[in-house]
Design a protein around this motif. Structure first.
Motif, PDB file in Angstrom:
ATOM      1  N   LEU A 154       0.797  -1.227   0.000  1.00 26.37           N
ATOM      2  CA  LEU A 154       0.000   0.000   0.000  1.00 26.37           C
ATOM      3  C   LEU A 154       0.829   1.277   0.000  1.00 26.37           C
ATOM      4  O   LEU A 154       0.352   2.322  -0.426  1.00 26.37           O
ATOM      5  N   GLU A 155       2.067   1.206   0.474  1.00 28.47           N
ATOM      6  CA  GLU A 155       2.856   2.432   0.658  1.00 28.47           C
ATOM      7  C   GLU A 155       3.051   3.183  -0.656  1.00 28.47           C
ATOM      8  O   GLU A 155       3.072   4.402  -0.676  1.00 28.47           O
ATOM      9  N   ARG A 156       3.156   2.473  -1.740  1.00 29.62           N
ATOM     10  CA  ARG A 156       3.391   3.151  -3.028  1.00 29.62           C
ATOM     11  C   ARG A 156       2.141   3.849  -3.561  1.00 29.62           C
ATOM     12  O   ARG A 156       2.226   4.641  -4.487  1.00 29.62           O
ATOM     13  N   HIS A 157       0.998   3.556  -2.961  1.00 33.01           N
ATOM     14  CA  HIS A 157      -0.260   4.175  -3.398  1.00 33.01           C
ATOM     15  C   HIS A 157      -0.674   5.348  -2.515  1.00 33.01           C
ATOM     16  O   HIS A 157      -1.689   5.976  -2.777  1.00 33.01           O
ATOM     17  N   LEU A 158       0.103   5.613  -1.481  1.00 30.23           N
ATOM     18  CA  LEU A 158      -0.257   6.677  -0.547  1.00 30.23           C
ATOM     19  C   LEU A 158       0.435   7.981  -0.905  1.00 30.23           C
ATOM     20  O   LEU A 158       1.643   7.996  -1.148  1.00 30.23           O
ATOM     21  N   SER A 159      -0.333   9.056  -0.909  1.00 24.33           N
ATOM     22  CA  SER A 159       0.279  10.369  -1.073  1.00 24.33           C
ATOM     23  C   SER A 159       1.076  10.681   0.182  1.00 24.33           C
ATOM     24  O   SER A 159       0.905  10.042   1.226  1.00 24.33           O
ATOM     25  N   GLN A 160       1.936  11.664   0.086  1.00 23.27           N
ATOM     26  CA  GLN A 160       2.745  12.065   1.237  1.00 23.27           C
ATOM     27  C   GLN A 160       1.853  12.483   2.400  1.00 23.27           C
ATOM     28  O   GLN A 160       2.117  12.145   3.555  1.00 23.27           O
ATOM     29  N   SER A 161       0.778  13.210   2.109  1.00 19.20           N
ATOM     30  CA  SER A 161      -0.097  13.680   3.189  1.00 19.20           C
ATOM     31  C   SER A 161      -0.849  12.525   3.849  1.00 19.20           C
ATOM     32  O   SER A 161      -1.015  12.511   5.064  1.00 19.20           O
ATOM     33  N   ARG A 162      -1.268  11.523   3.064  1.00 18.88           N
ATOM     34  CA  ARG A 162      -1.945  10.366   3.665  1.00 18.88           C
ATOM     35  C   ARG A 162      -0.972   9.545   4.489  1.00 18.88           C
ATOM     36  O   ARG A 162      -1.313   9.081   5.578  1.00 18.88           O
ATOM     37  N   ALA A 163       0.238   9.359   3.991  1.00 17.22           N
ATOM     38  CA  ALA A 163       1.255   8.615   4.743  1.00 17.22           C
ATOM     39  C   ALA A 163       1.568   9.339   6.050  1.00 17.22           C
ATOM     40  O   ALA A 163       1.676   8.696   7.109  1.00 17.22           O
ATOM     41  N   SER A 164       1.683  10.652   5.997  1.00 19.32           N
ATOM     42  CA  SER A 164       1.952  11.428   7.217  1.00 19.32           C
ATOM     43  C   SER A 164       0.787  11.329   8.191  1.00 19.32           C
ATOM     44  O   SER A 164       0.988  11.209   9.402  1.00 19.32           O
ATOM     45  N   GLY A 165      -0.432  11.379   7.667  1.00 17.40           N
ATOM     46  CA  GLY A 165      -1.614  11.254   8.521  1.00 17.40           C
ATOM     47  C   GLY A 165      -1.690   9.901   9.196  1.00 17.40           C
ATOM     48  O   GLY A 165      -1.988   9.809  10.388  1.00 17.40           O
ATOM     49  N   LEU A 166      -1.404   8.832   8.451  1.00 17.91           N
ATOM     50  CA  LEU A 166      -1.406   7.492   9.050  1.00 17.91           C
ATOM     51  C   LEU A 166      -0.321   7.358  10.101  1.00 17.91           C
ATOM     52  O   LEU A 166      -0.530   6.734  11.140  1.00 17.91           O
TER      53      LEU A 166
END
Length: 113
Positions: free
Chosen positions: A87-99
């Motif tokens: 999943l990490e490659r499908h996450l935007s920077q903002s979504r990854a930071s939020g998670l």
């Protein structure tokens, strides 16, 4: 994304009184609320977001943590888990930071159980 939105349907909505400032996770673009219960041996997690995709990501993220000990939750590596799932490659920077903010909030709030 469809699969994530379907996974998000597993999360029961929080009541309006549970969607309060004390339960809100800061550091997320979308509103996310988090409630922890249980004890140090079996932490119970409840979370909700206004975003369908974030709800799905919360469901996926909470699956390996639900019912675990505080010790296991403290050692949880969310980035490695998301990589394992692809999943990490499908996450935007903002979504990854939020998670990441959600995981940090879970780990921090575990300290008070």
């Amino acid at each position: 994304m469809r699969q994530l939105m379907l996974a998000g349907k597993q999360l029961a909505p929080l009541t309006p009184s549970e969607q309060c400032d004390d339960n809100e996770v800061s550091g997320c673009e979308s509103q996310v609320w988090l409630i922890l219960g249980g004890d140090t041996h079996a932490v119970q997690l409840r979370a909700y977001s206004t975003s369908k995709i974030i709800r799905g990501l919360l469901a996926v993220l909470m699956e390996p943590l639900q019912g675990q000990s505080v010790e296991k939750i403290q050692a949880f590596d969310s980035q490695a888990y998301l990589q394992l799932l692809g999943l990490e490659r499908h996450l935007s920077q903002s979504r990854a930071s939020g998670l990441n903010a959600v995981v940090k909030a879970i780990q921090y709030r575990c300290q008070s159980l």
